[in-house]
Design a protein around this motif. Structure first.
Motif, mmCIF file in Angstrom:
data_model
loop_
_atom_site.group_PDB
_atom_site.id
_atom_site.type_symbol
_atom_site.label_atom_id
_atom_site.label_comp_id
_atom_site.label_asym_id
_atom_site.label_seq_id
_atom_site.Cartn_x
_atom_site.Cartn_y
_atom_site.Cartn_z
ATOM 1 N N TYR A 273 0.818 -1.206 0.000
ATOM 2 C CA TYR A 273 0.000 0.000 0.000
ATOM 3 C C TYR A 273 0.856 1.262 0.000
ATOM 4 O O TYR A 273 1.936 1.306 0.597
ATOM 5 C CB TYR A 273 -0.866 0.045 1.254
ATOM 6 C CG TYR A 273 -2.032 -0.905 1.286
ATOM 7 C CD1 TYR A 273 -3.119 -0.737 0.439
ATOM 8 C CD2 TYR A 273 -2.063 -1.968 2.190
ATOM 9 C CE1 TYR A 273 -4.211 -1.600 0.490
ATOM 10 C CE2 TYR A 273 -3.153 -2.829 2.256
ATOM 11 C CZ TYR A 273 -4.217 -2.642 1.395
ATOM 12 O OH TYR A 273 -5.292 -3.488 1.446
ATOM 13 N N ASN A 274 0.348 2.319 -0.639
ATOM 14 C CA ASN A 274 0.774 3.682 -0.361
ATOM 15 C C ASN A 274 -0.116 4.210 0.764
ATOM 16 O O ASN A 274 -1.312 3.892 0.816
ATOM 17 C CB ASN A 274 0.640 4.580 -1.583
ATOM 18 C CG ASN A 274 1.647 4.239 -2.672
ATOM 19 O OD1 ASN A 274 2.590 3.488 -2.434
ATOM 20 N ND2 ASN A 274 1.444 4.776 -3.861
ATOM 21 N N THR A 275 0.448 5.016 1.643
ATOM 22 C CA THR A 275 -0.324 5.482 2.798
ATOM 23 C C THR A 275 -0.209 6.986 2.975
ATOM 24 O O THR A 275 0.767 7.606 2.554
ATOM 25 C CB THR A 275 0.145 4.793 4.097
ATOM 26 O OG1 THR A 275 1.453 5.251 4.414
ATOM 27 C CG2 THR A 275 0.157 3.280 3.945
ATOM 28 N N ILE A 299 -3.851 2.771 0.108
ATOM 29 C CA ILE A 299 -4.348 2.732 -1.267
ATOM 30 C C ILE A 299 -3.384 1.944 -2.135
ATOM 31 O O ILE A 299 -2.167 1.967 -1.932
ATOM 32 C CB ILE A 299 -4.532 4.168 -1.812
ATOM 33 C CG1 ILE A 299 -5.353 4.183 -3.097
ATOM 34 C CG2 ILE A 299 -3.200 4.878 -1.995
ATOM 35 C CD1 ILE A 299 -5.790 5.585 -3.526
ATOM 36 N N PRO A 301 -1.054 1.317 -5.174
ATOM 37 C CA PRO A 301 -0.281 2.280 -5.972
ATOM 38 C C PRO A 301 -0.953 2.620 -7.295
ATOM 39 O O PRO A 301 -0.916 3.765 -7.742
ATOM 40 C CB PRO A 301 1.055 1.568 -6.169
ATOM 41 C CG PRO A 301 1.185 0.690 -4.969
ATOM 42 C CD PRO A 301 -0.205 0.215 -4.672
ATOM 43 N N ASP A 304 -3.509 5.337 -6.794
ATOM 44 C CA ASP A 304 -3.071 6.509 -6.026
ATOM 45 C C ASP A 304 -2.989 7.739 -6.929
ATOM 46 O O ASP A 304 -1.951 8.058 -7.513
ATOM 47 C CB ASP A 304 -1.722 6.229 -5.372
ATOM 48 C CG ASP A 304 -1.360 7.277 -4.327
ATOM 49 O OD1 ASP A 304 -2.164 8.219 -4.134
ATOM 50 O OD2 ASP A 304 -0.294 7.152 -3.702
ATOM 51 N N ARG A 309 -7.462 10.288 -3.842
ATOM 52 C CA ARG A 309 -7.113 10.718 -2.485
ATOM 53 C C ARG A 309 -8.152 11.719 -1.956
ATOM 54 O O ARG A 309 -8.574 11.660 -0.799
ATOM 55 C CB ARG A 309 -5.720 11.339 -2.456
ATOM 56 C CG ARG A 309 -4.590 10.316 -2.543
ATOM 57 C CD ARG A 309 -3.264 10.919 -2.114
ATOM 58 N NE ARG A 309 -2.195 9.909 -2.078
ATOM 59 C CZ ARG A 309 -1.153 9.948 -1.270
ATOM 60 N NH1 ARG A 309 -1.005 10.962 -0.419
ATOM 61 N NH2 ARG A 309 -0.232 8.995 -1.288
#
Length: 797
Positions: A273-275, A299, A301, A304, A309
């Motif tokens: 995940y990206n956070t 989320i 990648p 993203d 967002r």
């Protein structure tokens, strides 16, 4: 549960219908032979996929101790996932659990938990006040484990059940339970979705069996540890205590929640995940000081983007809006979060929602669940509307209030977009058969459940009362679970109305009302009235619930056009055919029936007004009148909304002290008003005037609709409960004068009073009343000692 975008919700219903059409072929062919296009979102899509693929496991109800025999106080769950295999939709699981359990039985000898047989239990023991004891269990097909405890536990004794297990995950149940897939090209992801009864697919849980109503009231605090490859991020419930670097390229995420949580709301996921984190700043409230809560996002990648967002970040704007209607976010001391998972809709895991969409409605729906579903949970799956109907209604409230002011148009647009198919008439909101597919019916649990709250908001009379009901409901059941009947009791208590029929007709039964109405504008004695006839035309059914109601009891909005402007008149419709006489400020030129609408109904067709029973619209004396005896009437009038036929015998006047006072009808037949003569002015007394059902309307022949709510209040007119039959009872008082030296009770002092006083003293007048009034000094006998006080009273102003 999984909130669906509105368009997606419609697709899900289409898919469910196609699945129904396919059912016969599934009975005759192997799973998978029926090739139905998969449509829908979130749980609906997952359910159809699993059912068509034969993944749904059959129920196996086995003898066990009652769910209420134990109380799970805390769960410490340690999970490690490895060897993620998206092609096979599985992974290697290594887990351990410590359940802290309190006996609620006087003699507890066993404990039942659920864990599927694809897992091998490597260690099983009980720790109590005497030490740690290995125990054995029996596996009953193929996911229920009955543990024979090391001894008999008495009421309120506490012990730990320690379970260690390993195996290859199994994607059980309609919604996946534990699913291994890919995202953003080929990146593996593992995520859980246990609702309603599939926790057994990945952790040892106290839970009810498949297709059983269950009991979600046994909540517990949670410590959750997730170990996964160190390029993975692992979200879960509660507060992140820390991340540990482990050998072998692994990392361990340690989560903890002090808020009670239901079994199906426990979750984890793991992938790259990206956070990011936003802050929710909240004010001081009755139960918390002001502070800042993290809102965390996880989320894929590949998803993203700034747009995505911002879409998820909008939940931070929703939090203060929902605070104003539901109270403070219930887990404000920990967090709220959203993480990507491979389902089309969303799942309201406590403090950490899984979403496969960036739809605003889903985001509002799942956030609403934190109050309704997580903080207050449906006690049984039969009561699922207390979760899903409430969360769907939250979407309506968000659209109503998100701009900072009330937008009624937006509210009704969202409400009507979630209007159930066929007005929800084909089944009940309450789930009598608790299969997963019926529990998560978009038509009944979500949409019709949402409309129940919409109608309740109107039925209790005001927004203040409605939101007070929600507040009281939350205060009473937060951290626990409630049934439909318990919510109904709260609603009745707060509103001061008996709402049993409301919940029976809209939640426990199926069907929907249809209406036929007619109206007329009339003027009676200078007052304008709207005459309205409302008939319910739905066909009722007999038998066991759910069945179609014969009569729906609801407030009905009649929007009248008067002087070119709309005026809303609310009448309480509680009969199959009912007539209303409503005072209005002018001539009614048009009428709309429940135009908003506030009732989940079929057609309301307009027709010619059909006359009904006569109603009393005015009387002289008026109900509750206080009349000085000097003005005592010798004639009474009763005004109806339409001419009537009547006779002397239809009217009776009785004084509390003076008895029956005969009345003579002087106005004849086919009259309005009815005029009644008395032999003379009424003496001082409390009077009851009764008009019987012998009074009939000239135009319809119907008997009087006479019931008067308060016989002492003029606001109780017009009379009646909407149907023919029912006497009218009114009361008024003729008051004696309180003038000293007024011997003849004419409310004045004059020469006649002097003459009467003298005659009493001389013994020439022995009338008890005049003798009493001549006893000015209240000695008990009128005599010479009263002369001085009489003169003083007579000369006084």
């Amino acid at each position: 549960m999984a909130g669906m975008p509105m368009s997606c919700s419609r697709q899900a219903r289409l898919g469910a219908f196609m699945l129904f059409l396919c059912a016969s072929s599934l009975q005759a062919h192997e799973p998978g032979d029926c090739q139905v296009p998969i449509v829908g979102c979130g749980k609906a899509q997952s359910m159809m996929s699993a059912l068509l693929a034969g993944a749904e496991e059959p129920p196996t109800v086995m003898p066990r101790e009652a769910l209420g025999d134990t109380d799970v106080l805390n769960v410490a769950l340690d999970i490690e996932v490895s060897n993620l295999n998206p092609a096979a939709n599985n992974c290697t699981m290594l887990g351990s659990s410590v359940m802290t359990i309190k006996s609620k039985s006087a003699a507890l000898t066993q404990f039942t938990f659920r864990l599927r047989d694809n897992y091998t239990i490597t260690s099983l023991s009980v720790t109590d006040n005497t030490g740690n004891h290995p125990v054995t269990h029996t596996l009953v097909p193929n996911r229920t484990r009955i543990v024979t405890l090391n001894r008999t536990f008495a009421m309120d004794e506490v012990f730990d059940l320690n379970v260690s297990y390993t195996g290859t995950s199994f994607n059980a149940g309609a919604f996946g339970a534990i699913s291994v897939g890919t995202h953003s090209g080929a990146s593996p992801v593992v995520a859980t979705l246990s609702e309603p009864f599939y926790s057994y697919a990945w952790w040892p849980a106290k839970d009810g069996d498949i297709d059983q109503p269950g009991d979600m009231s046994d909540k517990f605090t949670l410590q959750m540890t997730v170990t996964a490859p160190n390029n993975y991020v692992s979200p879960s419930n509660g507060t992140l205590l820390g991340i540990d670097a482990l050998s072998g390229g692994r990392s361990r995420y340690r989560w903890s929640s002090a808020y009670p949580i239901a079994t199906y709301l426990v979750c984890f996921a793991a992938t790259n995940y990206n956070t990011w984190t936003l802050n929710y700043n909240y004010p001081a409230g009755p139960f918390n000081p002001a502070g800042t809560m993290p809102v965390q996002f996880y989320i894929y990648p590949g998803n993203d983007t700034p747009v995505n967002r911002a879409a998820w970040g909008n939940c931070v704007n929703m939090l203060p809006v929902f605070r104003t209607v539901f109270g403070e976010y219930p887990f404000v001391n920990e967090k709220y979060g959203i993480y990507n998972f491979n389902f089309g809709g969303g799942m309201e895991h406590q403090t950490m929602t899984g979403q496969g969409t960036f739809d605003e409605g889903v985001t509002a729906h799942e956030l609403g669940h934190q109050w309704w579903g997580d903080n207050v949970t449906c006690k049984t799956w039969s009561d699922i509307w207390l979760n899903e109907g409430f969360a769907t209604y939250t979407q309506c409230l968000w659209d109503e209030r998100k701009t900072g002011s009330i937008n009624t148009t937006a509210y009704f647009a969202t409400l009507n977009a979630n209007r159930p198919t066929n007005n929800g008439a084909d089944d009940s909101v309450y789930v009598y058969t608790t299969t997963a597919s019926r529990i998560f019916s978009g038509v009944y649990s979500y949409d019709k459940g949402c409309w129940v709250l919409h109608m309740l908001r109107h039925a209790v009379g005001s927004d203040a009362t409605f939101f007070a009901i929600l507040d009281a409901y939350r205060q009473q059941y937060q951290g626990s679970a409630a049934t439909t009947d318990q919510f109904a009791t709260v609603a009745s208590t707060v509103s001061g109305k008996n709402l049993t029929k409301f919940f029976d007709q809209w939640v426990k039964q199926k069907g929907a009302p249809t209406y036929q109405y007619g109206w007329q504008s009339v003027n009676v004695a200078g007052q304008n009235y709207l005459l309205a006839r409302i008939a319910q035309t739905q066909t009722a059914t007999a038998g066991s619930p759910p069945q179609v109601q014969n009569i729906y009891e609801m407030p009905v909005d009649l929007v009248a056009t008067i002087g070119g402007s709309p005026q809303t008149l609310v009448v309480q419709n509680d009969a199959r055919t009912e007539w209303f006489v409503v005072p209005v400020s002018g001539v009614v030129t048009a009428l709309a029936f429940d135009p908003a609408p506030w009732i989940l109904r079929g057609n309301a067709t307009s027709g010619a007004y059909i006359p009904g029973p006569p109603k009393i619209v005015a009387a002289s004396p008026t109900p509750g009148a206080l009349i000085p005896s000097i003005s005592s009437p010798s004639q009474l009038t009763v005004t109806f909304h339409t001419p009537v036929n009547c006779a002397d015998a239809n009217f009776s006047l009785v004084g509390a002290n003076t008895g029956v006072h005969p009345l003579t009808l002087v106005s004849g037949s086919n009259v309005n008003p009815a005029v009644l003569n008395h032999a003379g002015p009424l003496p001082a007394d409390n009077y009851t005037l009764t008009i019987t059902t012998g009074v009939t309307a000239v135009n319809s022949g119907n008997a009087l609709d006479g019931e008067i709510t308060n016989p002492l209040s003029p606001s109780s007119l017009p009379s009646g409960d909407g149907v023919a039959g029912g006497n009218a009872v009114m009361q008024f008082t003729v008051q004696p004068c309180a003038v000293a030296a007024d011997i003849d009770l004419n409310c004045a002092k004059n020469d006649l009073d002097v003459d009467l006083f003298v005659q009493v003293l001389l013994g020439l007048d022995t009338d008890p009343g005049r003798m009493t009034r001549s006893d000015i000094n209240n000695s008990g006998t009128p005599d010479g000692d009263d002369v001085g006080p009489f003169i003083a009273a007579y000369l006084a102003p």
